[in-house]
Design a protein around this motif. Sequence first.
Motif, mmCIF file in Angstrom:
data_model
loop_
_atom_site.group_PDB
_atom_site.id
_atom_site.type_symbol
_atom_site.label_atom_id
_atom_site.label_comp_id
_atom_site.label_asym_id
_atom_site.label_seq_id
_atom_site.Cartn_x
_atom_site.Cartn_y
_atom_site.Cartn_z
ATOM 1 N N LEU A 55 13.358 89.583 -81.046
ATOM 2 C CA LEU A 55 14.401 89.090 -80.154
ATOM 3 C C LEU A 55 13.795 88.459 -78.907
ATOM 4 O O LEU A 55 14.206 87.375 -78.487
ATOM 5 N N ILE A 56 12.801 89.112 -78.316
ATOM 6 C CA ILE A 56 12.142 88.598 -77.113
ATOM 7 C C ILE A 56 11.433 87.280 -77.431
ATOM 8 O O ILE A 56 11.530 86.315 -76.665
ATOM 9 N N ASP A 57 10.739 87.221 -78.568
ATOM 10 C CA ASP A 57 10.047 85.990 -78.962
ATOM 11 C C ASP A 57 11.035 84.850 -79.162
ATOM 12 O O ASP A 57 10.806 83.737 -78.716
ATOM 13 N N LEU A 58 12.150 85.137 -79.827
ATOM 14 C CA LEU A 58 13.173 84.121 -80.062
ATOM 15 C C LEU A 58 13.778 83.651 -78.749
ATOM 16 O O LEU A 58 13.976 82.454 -78.536
ATOM 17 N N SER A 59 14.035 84.591 -77.839
ATOM 18 C CA SER A 59 14.606 84.228 -76.541
ATOM 19 C C SER A 59 13.657 83.361 -75.731
ATOM 20 O O SER A 59 14.086 82.411 -75.085
ATOM 21 N N SER A 60 12.372 83.674 -75.776
ATOM 22 C CA SER A 60 11.416 82.880 -74.997
ATOM 23 C C SER A 60 11.257 81.487 -75.583
ATOM 24 O O SER A 60 11.093 80.518 -74.841
ATOM 25 N N VAL A 61 11.333 81.344 -76.904
ATOM 26 C CA VAL A 61 11.263 80.027 -77.532
ATOM 27 C C VAL A 61 12.489 79.204 -77.156
ATOM 28 O O VAL A 61 12.383 78.041 -76.790
ATOM 29 N N GLN A 62 13.674 79.822 -77.212
ATOM 30 C CA GLN A 62 14.901 79.115 -76.850
ATOM 31 C C GLN A 62 14.900 78.736 -75.378
ATOM 32 O O GLN A 62 15.335 77.658 -75.013
ATOM 33 N N LYS A 121 25.295 96.377 -69.961
ATOM 34 C CA LYS A 121 24.731 95.126 -70.464
ATOM 35 C C LYS A 121 23.792 94.468 -69.449
ATOM 36 O O LYS A 121 22.753 93.913 -69.823
ATOM 37 N N ALA A 122 24.108 94.552 -68.171
ATOM 38 C CA ALA A 122 23.248 93.958 -67.140
ATOM 39 C C ALA A 122 21.949 94.739 -66.987
ATOM 40 O O ALA A 122 20.900 94.162 -66.713
ATOM 41 N N GLN A 123 22.011 96.042 -67.169
ATOM 42 C CA GLN A 123 20.823 96.882 -67.036
ATOM 43 C C GLN A 123 19.882 96.729 -68.229
ATOM 44 O O GLN A 123 18.662 96.757 -68.074
ATOM 45 N N PHE A 124 20.437 96.563 -69.426
ATOM 46 C CA PHE A 124 19.664 96.445 -70.664
ATOM 47 C C PHE A 124 20.110 95.210 -71.455
ATOM 48 O O PHE A 124 20.661 95.335 -72.548
ATOM 49 N N PRO A 125 19.897 94.004 -70.945
ATOM 50 C CA PRO A 125 20.458 92.825 -71.604
ATOM 51 C C PRO A 125 19.941 92.589 -73.032
ATOM 52 O O PRO A 125 20.725 92.251 -73.915
ATOM 53 N N ASN A 126 18.658 92.793 -73.255
ATOM 54 C CA ASN A 126 18.107 92.547 -74.588
ATOM 55 C C ASN A 126 18.437 93.665 -75.563
ATOM 56 O O ASN A 126 18.748 93.418 -76.727
ATOM 57 N N VAL A 127 18.377 94.896 -75.092
ATOM 58 C CA VAL A 127 18.727 96.022 -75.956
ATOM 59 C C VAL A 127 20.213 95.947 -76.310
ATOM 60 O O VAL A 127 20.607 96.270 -77.428
ATOM 61 N N ALA A 128 21.032 95.475 -75.380
ATOM 62 C CA ALA A 128 22.474 95.327 -75.649
ATOM 63 C C ALA A 128 22.720 94.329 -76.780
ATOM 64 O O ALA A 128 23.636 94.515 -77.580
ATOM 65 N N LYS A 129 21.899 93.283 -76.850
ATOM 66 C CA LYS A 129 22.037 92.320 -77.957
ATOM 67 C C LYS A 129 21.750 92.987 -79.296
ATOM 68 O O LYS A 129 22.465 92.768 -80.280
ATOM 69 N N LEU A 130 20.700 93.806 -79.331
ATOM 70 C CA LEU A 130 20.395 94.531 -80.568
ATOM 71 C C LEU A 130 21.490 95.540 -80.897
ATOM 72 O O LEU A 130 21.859 95.708 -82.066
ATOM 73 N N ALA A 131 22.017 96.198 -79.885
ATOM 74 C CA ALA A 131 23.093 97.165 -80.114
ATOM 75 C C ALA A 131 24.314 96.477 -80.722
ATOM 76 O O ALA A 131 24.921 96.992 -81.658
ATOM 77 N N ARG A 132 24.647 95.318 -80.183
ATOM 78 C CA ARG A 132 25.789 94.571 -80.723
ATOM 79 C C ARG A 132 25.538 94.200 -82.182
ATOM 80 O O ARG A 132 26.433 94.271 -83.018
ATOM 81 N N LYS A 133 24.297 93.845 -82.495
ATOM 82 C CA LYS A 133 23.953 93.463 -83.869
ATOM 83 C C LYS A 133 24.059 94.649 -84.823
ATOM 84 O O LYS A 133 24.676 94.546 -85.885
ATOM 85 N N TYR A 134 23.467 95.781 -84.460
ATOM 86 C CA TYR A 134 23.385 96.902 -85.399
ATOM 87 C C TYR A 134 24.598 97.831 -85.366
ATOM 88 O O TYR A 134 24.932 98.432 -86.382
ATOM 89 N N LEU A 135 25.254 97.957 -84.241
ATOM 90 C CA LEU A 135 26.426 98.827 -84.198
ATOM 91 C C LEU A 135 27.647 98.175 -84.850
ATOM 92 O O LEU A 135 28.613 98.858 -85.166
ATOM 93 N N SER A 136 27.603 96.879 -85.033
ATOM 94 C CA SER A 136 28.743 96.194 -85.643
ATOM 95 C C SER A 136 28.639 96.110 -87.165
ATOM 96 O O SER A 136 29.520 95.564 -87.817
ATOM 97 N N ILE A 137 27.602 96.660 -87.744
ATOM 98 C CA ILE A 137 27.425 96.646 -89.200
ATOM 99 C C ILE A 137 28.404 97.641 -89.826
ATOM 100 O O ILE A 137 28.452 98.799 -89.416
ATOM 101 N N PRO A 138 29.187 97.197 -90.806
ATOM 102 C CA PRO A 138 30.134 98.123 -91.449
ATOM 103 C C PRO A 138 29.390 99.231 -92.179
ATOM 104 O O PRO A 138 28.284 99.042 -92.665
ATOM 105 N N SER A 139 29.999 100.386 -92.264
ATOM 106 C CA SER A 139 29.356 101.539 -92.862
ATOM 107 C C SER A 139 29.283 101.478 -94.385
ATOM 108 O O SER A 139 28.543 102.216 -94.997
ATOM 109 N N SER A 140 30.066 100.652 -95.014
ATOM 110 C CA SER A 140 29.987 100.571 -96.475
ATOM 111 C C SER A 140 30.037 99.152 -96.960
ATOM 112 O O SER A 140 30.259 98.242 -96.256
#
Length: 140
Positions: A55-62, A121-140
């Motif tokens: 995520l950090i590498d992608l953000s720095s490239v963008q 989100k302001a305190q952990f901006p990059n971790v929040a992006k990962l949280a949004r990605k993985y916590l939104s995955i359906p359980s089945s």
Amino acid sequence: MKQTIYNSLFVYWNELKMIGLLASLLDPRLKTLSNWDEETRNKAKTELMHQFEKLIDLSSVQLSSSNNSSQQCHSRLHSSIFGVQIPTANPFSELECYLDPVRTPIANHNVNPFEWWIIRKAQFPNVAKLARKYLSIPSS
């Protein structure tokens, strides 16, 4: 054929297990993974670090590709006045701070993890992006 299907099930379910572990690490109520053995916790944290690094590498490239000439000119002017700015913040300290139960205490069991991340989100901006990605995955 039977053996191929049997073997592919292990690959499939192991991948889902890691996704579930990442989601648990990013849930502020479960981030210690206390119900898992030490080896599994370490593997999950290593994978989370890997995902964070991507995520950090992608953000720095963008970020570098989105710089236009006026921003570069402003940056050169700023550097000529104030000197070269060396980034002091280690992006990995953000993840380390989140995972540390002393610096970021475990949330109560009745806390909504999505609301918890919106607030922080302001305190952990990059971790929040990962949280949004993985916590939104359906359980089945």
